[in-house]
Enzyme design. Structure first.
Site, mmCIF file in Angstrom:
data_model
loop_
_atom_site.group_PDB
_atom_site.id
_atom_site.type_symbol
_atom_site.label_atom_id
_atom_site.label_comp_id
_atom_site.label_asym_id
_atom_site.label_seq_id
_atom_site.Cartn_x
_atom_site.Cartn_y
_atom_site.Cartn_z
ATOM 1 N N GLY A 18 6.966 2.429 -3.153
ATOM 2 C CA GLY A 18 6.897 3.899 -2.972
ATOM 3 C C GLY A 18 7.725 4.502 -1.801
ATOM 4 C CE1 TYR A 168 -5.909 5.047 -1.520
ATOM 5 C CE2 TYR A 168 -7.562 5.849 -0.002
ATOM 6 C CZ TYR A 168 -6.158 5.352 -0.361
ATOM 7 O OH TYR A 168 -5.083 5.469 0.504
#
Length: 267
Positions: A18, A168
């Site tokens: 990322g 999450y």
């Protein structure tokens, strides 16, 4: 007599997942600035290449590697390319997160009202992505016999719990537990495994948009929960990751460090 720079990463190769934007970009730049050769990973190759070029333009060594970290074969191919060009990857930063390639976070309905079909996109990147990268990276670190560093970005959602972000939070908490297990398994090889737990970073906006956003009731209410009354920045994250990747942290493993402006003091 010149003092030794304990943050010097010369001769080491890093892969940052990322790494094409936000905190990942900041981490990649910081590691390169301290001498590491960096493989910048992103789901979007153009983003990764832009950061790699930024590093090269500053005199560093970097390549771009595209991969969706939730896909094991894609991760394996990215590591093969990175190690072929940069040497053994002995610094792994598991930064890819949020909701994966779609990056559509937002708050879900209450858990019992949420669509279970939404869960895999959180677990795929935030937990399985970390596991995939470690599974590929660790054999080479062990075989090289020179130790290594694994740093995984988790979230205060996983430490404290966060309403309407249950999937999450669960994925990030799972990653934090995984970090500790890897620390115990890999420590005898001189490999450390730690986590950095984040709260909210500055939204990616223009200066004008950000100034307007900071005046909104939502932003003011959110910042009131922080002892240090500002959002975090990529540099805040990168500084801690750099420390954990360096010789300065050679006797630290299995830990989770909050970088959160005092959002919580939970142990």
């Amino acid at each position: 007599m010149a003092a030794r720079d304990i943050l010097d990463l010369s001769g080491r190769a890093a892969l940052v997942t990322g790494g094409g934007q936000g905190a990942g970009r900041g981490i990649a730049l910081a590691l390169a600035d301290h001498g590491a050769a960096v493989a910048v990973n992103d789901f979007v190759l153009d983003r990764a290449e832009a950061v790699a070029e930024e590093i090269r333009s500053a005199g560093g060594s970097a390549i771009a590697v595209q991969a969706d970290v939730s896909d094991y074969a894609s991760v394996k191919a990215a590591f093969d390319k990175a190690s072929c060009q940069l040497g053994t990857i002995n610094l792994l930063v598991n930064n890819a997160g949020m909701a994966g390639p779609s990056n559509k976070m937002g708050r879900s309905p209450e858990f019992w009202q949420a669509d279970p079909a939404e869960w895999p996109r959180f677990f795929g990147t935030n937990l399985y992505g970390v596991m995939n990268c470690c599974h590929v990276a660790l054999p080479a670190m062990v075989e090289a016999g020179k130790g290594g560093r694994i740093v995984t970005i988790v979230s205060d959602s996983g430490r404290l719990g966060e309403q309407r972000l249950a999937a999450y939070a669960a994925a990030k908490a799972g990653a934090a537990g995984f970090v500790r297990s890897i620390a115990k398994e890999a420590g005898r090889y001189g490999i450390t495994s730690n986590a950095v737990s984040l709260s909210t970073l500055t939204p990616p906006m223009s200066d004008e948009q950000l100034a307007e956003f900071l005046e909104t009731p939502m932003s003011k209410a959110q910042l009131s929960q922080y002892v240090i009354r500002r959002y975090g920045t990529p540099d805040d994250v990168a500084a801690m990751v750099l420390f954990l990747c360096s010789d300065a942290a050679s006797w630290i493993t299995g830990q989770t460090y909050p970088v959160n402006g005092g959002y919580s003091f939970t142990i």
